[in-house]
Design a protein around this motif. Structure first.
Motif, PDB file in Angstrom:
ATOM      1  N   LEU A  79       0.821  -1.214   0.000  1.00 51.63           N
ATOM      2  CA  LEU A  79       0.000   0.000   0.000  1.00 51.63           C
ATOM      3  C   LEU A  79       0.855   1.264   0.000  1.00 51.63           C
ATOM      4  CD1 LEU A  79      -2.816   1.250   0.063  1.00 51.63           C
ATOM      5  CD2 LEU A  79      -2.841   0.931   2.541  1.00 51.63           C
ATOM      6  N   PRO A  80       1.898   1.358   0.822  1.00 53.28           N
ATOM      7  CA  PRO A  80       2.771   2.530   0.704  1.00 53.28           C
ATOM      8  C   PRO A  80       3.496   2.506  -0.648  1.00 53.28           C
ATOM      9  CG  PRO A  80       3.094   1.428   2.816  1.00 53.28           C
ATOM     10  CD  PRO A  80       2.284   0.508   1.962  1.00 53.28           C
ATOM     11  N   ALA A  81       3.473   3.622  -1.347  1.00 55.97           N
ATOM     12  CA  ALA A  81       4.150   3.686  -2.639  1.00 55.97           C
ATOM     13  C   ALA A  81       5.634   3.388  -2.459  1.00 55.97           C
ATOM     14  CB  ALA A  81       3.960   5.073  -3.255  1.00 55.97           C
ATOM     15  N   ASN A  82       6.184   2.646  -3.402  1.00 56.28           N
ATOM     16  CA  ASN A  82       7.615   2.319  -3.430  1.00 56.28           C
ATOM     17  C   ASN A  82       8.028   1.260  -2.405  1.00 56.28           C
ATOM     18  OD1 ASN A  82       8.048   4.272  -5.488  1.00 56.28           O
ATOM     19  ND2 ASN A  82       8.129   5.872  -3.911  1.00 56.28           N
ATOM     20  N   TYR A  83       7.041   0.609  -1.775  1.00 54.93           N
ATOM     21  CA  TYR A  83       7.365  -0.541  -0.935  1.00 54.93           C
ATOM     22  C   TYR A  83       7.340  -1.777  -1.842  1.00 54.93           C
ATOM     23  CZ  TYR A  83       7.289   1.548   3.746  1.00 54.93           C
ATOM     24  OH  TYR A  83       7.585   2.273   4.873  1.00 54.93           O
ATOM     25  N   LYS A  84       8.441  -2.457  -1.919  1.00 56.10           N
ATOM     26  CA  LYS A  84       8.559  -3.622  -2.781  1.00 56.10           C
ATOM     27  C   LYS A  84       8.553  -4.883  -1.912  1.00 56.10           C
ATOM     28  CE  LYS A  84      11.385  -5.628  -6.481  1.00 56.10           C
ATOM     29  NZ  LYS A  84      12.646  -5.496  -7.258  1.00 56.10           N
ATOM     30  N   VAL A  85       7.525  -5.715  -2.066  1.00 48.29           N
ATOM     31  CA  VAL A  85       7.352  -6.906  -1.216  1.00 48.29           C
ATOM     32  C   VAL A  85       7.749  -8.153  -1.991  1.00 48.29           C
ATOM     33  CG1 VAL A  85       5.755  -8.201   0.218  1.00 48.29           C
ATOM     34  CG2 VAL A  85       5.443  -5.739  -0.086  1.00 48.29           C
ATOM     35  N   GLN A  86       8.640  -8.939  -1.419  1.00 48.29           N
ATOM     36  CA  GLN A  86       9.099 -10.182  -2.039  1.00 48.29           C
ATOM     37  C   GLN A  86       8.838 -11.346  -1.085  1.00 48.29           C
ATOM     38  OE1 GLN A  86      13.232  -9.279  -2.660  1.00 48.29           O
ATOM     39  NE2 GLN A  86      12.838  -7.897  -4.392  1.00 48.29           N
ATOM     40  N   LEU A  87       8.197 -12.380  -1.592  1.00 43.06           N
ATOM     41  CA  LEU A  87       7.908 -13.549  -0.767  1.00 43.06           C
ATOM     42  C   LEU A  87       9.153 -14.405  -0.621  1.00 43.06           C
ATOM     43  CD1 LEU A  87       4.410 -14.656  -2.141  1.00 43.06           C
ATOM     44  CD2 LEU A  87       4.921 -13.103  -0.244  1.00 43.06           C
ATOM     45  N   ILE A  88       9.443 -14.809   0.596  1.00 41.72           N
ATOM     46  CA  ILE A  88      10.516 -15.784   0.820  1.00 41.72           C
ATOM     47  C   ILE A  88       9.944 -17.158   0.474  1.00 41.72           C
ATOM     48  CG2 ILE A  88      12.035 -16.846   2.535  1.00 41.72           C
ATOM     49  CD1 ILE A  88      11.963 -14.229   4.086  1.00 41.72           C
ATOM     50  N   PRO A  89      10.577 -17.916  -0.426  1.00 42.34           N
ATOM     51  CA  PRO A  89      10.013 -19.203  -0.863  1.00 42.34           C
ATOM     52  C   PRO A  89      10.207 -20.305   0.170  1.00 42.34           C
ATOM     53  CG  PRO A  89      12.112 -18.854  -1.940  1.00 42.34           C
ATOM     54  CD  PRO A  89      11.838 -17.603  -1.134  1.00 42.34           C
ATOM     55  N   SER A  90       9.801 -20.016   1.395  1.00 41.23           N
ATOM     56  CA  SER A  90       9.991 -20.952   2.499  1.00 41.23           C
ATOM     57  C   SER A  90       8.693 -21.695   2.762  1.00 41.23           C
ATOM     58  CB  SER A  90      10.428 -20.201   3.756  1.00 41.23           C
ATOM     59  OG  SER A  90       9.552 -19.111   3.991  1.00 41.23           O
ATOM     60  N   GLY A  91       8.798 -22.859   3.345  1.00 32.21           N
ATOM     61  CA  GLY A  91       7.624 -23.563   3.825  1.00 32.21           C
ATOM     62  C   GLY A  91       7.379 -23.152   5.261  1.00 32.21           C
ATOM     63  N   CYS A  92       7.439 -24.119   6.161  1.00 32.03           N
ATOM     64  CA  CYS A  92       7.280 -23.847   7.582  1.00 32.03           C
ATOM     65  C   CYS A  92       8.580 -23.282   8.138  1.00 32.03           C
ATOM     66  CB  CYS A  92       6.909 -25.134   8.302  1.00 32.03           C
ATOM     67  SG  CYS A  92       6.681 -24.975  10.077  1.00 32.03           S
ATOM     68  N   CYS A  93       8.467 -22.395   9.132  1.00 28.13           N
ATOM     69  CA  CYS A  93       9.672 -21.857   9.759  1.00 28.13           C
ATOM     70  C   CYS A  93      10.357 -22.889  10.644  1.00 28.13           C
ATOM     71  CB  CYS A  93       9.333 -20.613  10.578  1.00 28.13           C
ATOM     72  SG  CYS A  93       8.423 -20.956  12.114  1.00 28.13           S
ATOM     73  N   GLY A  94       9.573 -23.881  11.121  1.00 32.31           N
ATOM     74  CA  GLY A  94      10.134 -24.910  11.982  1.00 32.31           C
ATOM     75  C   GLY A  94       9.764 -24.780  13.442  1.00 32.31           C
ATOM     76  N   MET A  95       9.259 -23.606  13.854  1.00 33.99           N
ATOM     77  CA  MET A  95       8.891 -23.425  15.256  1.00 33.99           C
ATOM     78  C   MET A  95       7.556 -24.097  15.566  1.00 33.99           C
ATOM     79  SD  MET A  95       9.828 -22.148  18.178  1.00 33.99           S
ATOM     80  CE  MET A  95      10.755 -20.626  18.260  1.00 33.99           C
ATOM     81  N   ALA A  96       6.542 -23.774  14.761  1.00 36.50           N
ATOM     82  CA  ALA A  96       5.229 -24.430  14.866  1.00 36.50           C
ATOM     83  C   ALA A  96       4.696 -24.439  16.288  1.00 36.50           C
ATOM     84  CB  ALA A  96       5.318 -25.855  14.320  1.00 36.50           C
ATOM     85  N   GLY A  97       4.447 -23.243  16.826  1.00 35.78           N
ATOM     86  CA  GLY A  97       3.934 -23.157  18.193  1.00 35.78           C
ATOM     87  C   GLY A  97       4.970 -23.609  19.195  1.00 35.78           C
TER      88      GLY A  97
END
Length: 971
Positions: free
Chosen positions: A888-906
């Motif tokens: 939403l803020p102009a010039n903010y570039k969002v890139q998805l990290i191609p990760s699955g689960c972080c590993g913490m899981a609660g």
């Protein structure tokens, strides 16, 4: 039902120098592993004597020597996605998938690669892409199918008409023979040093067999125009051989591990596909019409021509993942032919497709012809590839069976063959689905049969017998790519004739005189309707559950929906969330399939014996409850839900462990800690004290703990006045237990952000989400909480006044578990609540779409944001709203990290015995990606556990998207 040999073997001599893993004794852990390897993706089930995971070639040589001494068969296994029971039997299953997974050498100049048999096809192609090369054969299971298994079955795939089968690209095979000799097939015999007697006899006698029986082989094998011919041993591939040693890889391909044990392979590579690929989707009103269209399409030399019928397309309508891929379907076609063209430019592709469409219209074939490119074509292909798993979603015991799905005829014979086959199926009173490789003359036809009855078991065999008669009429192949195994082996003498079958038996005897390699496959197979997964006419037990499993008929039915196709064996290289523990460990026991199989075993007999309960708990232990299986499994086998249900019944019998109750009662613990927050923070903020405290409760000493805020979010919100003068609308904020005690600042910013944007924010009366109880299997307590929350909120929440949540795992319980926990009287209220329970990012995205929020309310500086999504968010919702919110803020570039689960899981990553695996999961993609980012790059993670895992694993602070948007707000 299991069929177990009464013979006892001594494994001690084998274990002494064995570097890998062996499972053979009567312990809980070993028995559990053997049960998991009793099945593959077929309908067969038989308990193996043992399971071996060799680490070295010497391990395999030791297995061969031991098997020879004890007259036991070795069953080579890769990904275990075989559909004809190739890797099921009562010998020793030898799983090469964990340790034999190295790419040994890439030669881009000569277009070949040398690999171990456990290398995954798609992972290999990721490594080859920088060289502009690929391994062509492409099964629908390509993101988990391994080269060894592809060699065993001579796998083809949807592009086989242009890229060929595995046999076409197998240059050399390094293998161990039945006497333990290491051989290299694919080199001219004149270059070999010295043959031992077994090698010499193989080369000499095999040459004689082929040369003396050329006319017989040409007469009895399927038509040469049928490119998919996998029945028996490929003697026809050696007819023009001048040097058997050089051409032996052609025979090894499709031999199903019955002749030797492959340890390495050298395979030919192809250039990457053309720059532009276009997918022409020909909509047809009948199946027959689509097959006529296929005959015309094949004249235009497409890269692929694949069929999918209405039956399968309809299953994508309500599937969480695939329903979004139906955008290209016009009307209600009875069948669709998907024809792919490739060229250097899009204009060339369009021209090729236009020529085909013109001819189709002249022949009055098809009614719609959308041409798709890029991501659109990928989504359409996903609809086609999903067929194997999706059709397992039928209710009841009548299910599609792999039986005649691998029969192939010449392309010109396909319309008539399928029409005749329809009459055969009608005679037996069964319906079938039709899909797959029309361009290669092979449709996957899966009849619907109840294999849980004696009648169904008899029908199972009768259909194959009648189909074999029909195939002889067309001189077709009983097996095209899935192999004979124990499913079709019984009918090889009928299909090929007794003389050719005698040659097959001689080939087997020649290579493997003592029958130690995958005995009972291809030749001398048991009757094809024996050793099935289910005992005929066994009545399914009634199982009482806390969750409502009525949509899936029962918890047992849900477990049975696992087809064994192995979608859960994806690696971090090809991506996805399911299944994080498998991605880290590469062990079959850690797959969704393994857990579903174990639960199926457990609930089939409604067993409550200590041994079966402990075996099941053992296999479920490393499930992180990430819920990836709910969306990524084609059959939506929700292991997280079943694990929680199992644990509840387990605790009912044995009591709740202290640590599990401590974690489940998180809110109560935090309320107690609030009496003296300084004391709590002093203990867990000091490394030495924290390590001691962690050990006491069973957490890993290296794991840091979230600290208490000086106040709670509820208290802070109660004691302040709203700053919104004329609100646009009212928002009810769900104050989850994690935000209320630990992430209070995020909650404060969420409220202030919404108010600054013009919304009135109210925290309604409610209780905690119940997530901690669900994660530890205390489902009965979670049910009470679900009922309380639905009763409290049902009169407040609507599409005009939504319930907005900050922590994904908490707010998404309203859309997931609550629907199956509340009683019938509250079901409608729960459903309405679920429809209007939104994650914070979903609410913001909705307001953006409605033009009620605009970018000039935020700063315009450049900023790069790397976003890691929460598992439940990926499984039950989407990351698209998060990306939209952060953009939403102009010039903010969002890139998805191609990760699955972080590993913490609660709490999973906190627990001492799970800590190492938790960190291994993080190291797959997430941690390395974050470490590579410059300091000015912002790391975003909506999940509280995810942010904590990132902190412990990388030292970087990850922000909730709310914090990022708040900081960007113009003051």
């Amino acid at each position: 039902m299991f069929y177990v040999s009464n013979t006892h073997f001594s494994f001690e001599e084998l274990t002494r120098d064995f570097a890998g893993e062996l499972y053979f004794d009567s312990s809980v852990a070993h028995q559990a592993i053997k049960k998991l390897y009793a099945t593959d993706a077929s309908v067969y089930q038989e308990m193996p004597l043992a399971v071996a995971l060799p680490r070295t070639v010497d391990d395999i040589r030791r297995l061969i020597a031991w098997a020879t001494t004890h007259q036991v068969t070795l069953i080579p296994r890769a990904a275990g996605t075989s559909l004809a029971g190739q890797v099921v039997g009562n010998g020793v299953v030898v799983d090469i998938s964990k340790y034999f997974n190295q790419i040994l050498e890439i030669n881009p100049q000569e277009h070949w690669v040398r690999v171990q048999p456990g290398v995954v096809r798609d992972d290999l192609n990721v490594a080859l892409r920088p060289f502009g090369l690929m391994f062509g054969p492409e099964t629908s299971t390509a993101n988990r199918a391994m080269i060894g298994g592809m060699i065993g079955n001579n796998s083809c795939g949807l592009h086989s008409i242009s890229w060929g089968a595995t046999r076409d690209h197998l240059l050399e095979v390094k293998a161990l023979l039945s006497d333990g000799t290491e051989v290299l097939f694919g080199k001219p015999s004149s270059t070999e040093a010295k043959f031992n007697p077994l090698q010499q006899s193989i080369f000499q006698r095999l040459s004689e067999i082929v040369s003396q029986n050329k006319s017989l082989i040409r007469e009895k094998f399927p038509k040469q125009s049928i490119t998919r011919r996998n029945t028996g041993y490929a003697l026809d591939a050696l007819l023009d051989s001048e040097d058997i040693a050089l051409d032996l890889p052609k025979l090894i391909a499709g031999s199903e591990g019955t002749l030797c044990f492959v340890t390495e392979a050298k395979i030919n590579l192809l250039p990457l596909p053309p720059a532009e690929l276009g997918l022409l989707c020909i909509h047809c009103t009948t199946l027959h019409e689509s097959l006529l269209a296929n005959g015309i399409a094949m004249k235009h030399t497409p890269l692929a021509s694949e069929l999918v019928d209405k039956y399968i397309m309809d299953f994508t309508k309500n599937h969480n993942e695939y329903r979004h891929n139906r955008f290209f379907i016009e009307g209600d076609p009875a069948a669709m032919l998907m024809v792919e063209f490739g060229a250097d430019t899009r204009e060339e592709v369009e021209a090729k497709a236009a020529v085909l469409v013109t001819e189709l219209k002249l022949n009055q074939l098809g009614y719609a012809y959308p041409l798709l490119f890029g991501d659109d074509s990928k989504k359409a292909w996903d609809v086609r590839k999903a067929g194997l798993g999706l059709i397992r979603n039928l209710p009841g015991d009548v299910q599609p069976v792999n039986l005649i799905e691998d029969c192939a005829v010449a392309v010109e014979d396909l319309p008539d063959y399928i029409q005749d086959l329809g009459e055969v199926l009608q005679k037996h009173g069964v319906h079938a689905s039709y899909y797959a490789h029309a361009g290669a003359g092979e449709l996957h036809v899966e009849p619907m049969v109840n294999l849980k009855t004696s009648e169904g078991k008899a029908k199972f065999r009768a259909i194959l017998a009648d189909t074999a008669i029909l195939l002889k009429k067309y001189n077709g192949a009983l097996s095209g790519e899935h192999g004979d195994g124990r499913l079709r082996g019984e009918f090889i003498p009928f299909m090929m004739g007794e003389e050719v079958y005698a040659l097959f038996r001689e080939v087997k005897q020649l290579f493997d005189p003592k029958g130690i390699f995958n005995r009972g496959k291809i030749v001398d197979t048991p009757p094809m309707n024996e050793f099935l997964r289910y005992q005929p006419d066994q009545i399914n037990p009634k199982i009482d559950t806390v969750f409502d499993f009525s949509k899936q008929e029962s918890i047992l039915r849900l477990a049975e929906k696992c087809s064994g196709s192995g979608d859960c064996r994806k690696t971090h290289i090809t991506g996805g969330t399911m299944c994080p523990s498998y991605m880290a460990s590469r062990r079959e026991r850690d797959t969704t399939r393994a857990r579903a199989n174990m639960l199926r075993h457990f609930y089939t007999t409604a067993s409550s014996t200590p041994a079966s309960s402990e075996e099941t708990k053992e296999i479920l232990d490393l499930c992180l409850s990430c819920k990836g299986c709910k969306s990524e499994c084609p059959s939506s086998v929700d292991i997280s839900k079943m694990k929680a249900e199992f644990l509840q019944s387990y605790y009912d019998q044995k009591g709740v462990p202290f640590r599990s109750r401590l974690i489940a009662n998180f809110s109560q613990q935090m309320r107690l800690a609030r009496i003296a927050p300084w004391g709590y923070n002093m203990i867990f903020g000091n490394e030495s004290l924290r390590r001691i405290a962690n050990k006491i409760v069973g957490f890993h000493p290296d794991r840091t703990m979230p600290l208490l805020h000086s106040t709670t979010l509820e208290a802070w919100a109660k004691n302040r006045r709203s700053t919104t003068a004329s609100p646009k609308s009212k928002v009810y904020l769900f104050c989850d237990e994690f935000t209320n005690y630990n992430d209070v600042e995020i909650g404060q910013k969420a409220i202030m952000l919404l108010e600054k944007l013009g919304y009135e924010v109210v925290i309604p009366k409610h209780v905690e989400s119940g997530r901690t109880y669900l994660s530890k299997g205390l489902v009965k307590e979670a049910k009470k909480i679900a009922i309380q929350n639905v009763e409290m909120l049902q009169g407040l929440i609507s599409d005009q006044t939504p319930l907005v949540g900050i922590e994904p795992s908490a707010i998404l319980t309203f859309r997931d578990e609550y629907l199956d926990l509340v009683p019938e009287s509250l079901r409608d209220a729960a459903q309405k609540l679920a429809q209007n329970a939104l994650q914070f990012d979903e609410f913001i995205a909705r307001e953006i779409d409605a033009k009620r929020l605009i970018s000039n309310q935020f700063e315009t500086s450049n900023k790069v944001i790397k976003l890691h999504g929460h598992c439940h968010q990926k499984a039950l919702a989407s990351l698209t709203p998060t990306k939209k919110m952060l953009s939403l803020p102009a010039n903010y570039k969002v890139q998805l990290i191609p990760s699955g689960c972080c590993g913490m899981a609660g709490s999973f990553g906190y627990e001492a015995e799970h800590y190492e695996l938790s960190m291994q999961v993080g190291e797959l993609v997430l941690f390395p990606t974050i470490r590579q980012q410059p300091e000015e790059v912002v790391i975003a993670a909506p999940g509280t556990s995810c942010r904590h895992q990132i902190k412990d694993g990388t030292g970087r602070k990850a922000k909730h998207p709310i914090e990022i948007l708040w900081e960007a707000l113009r003051t």
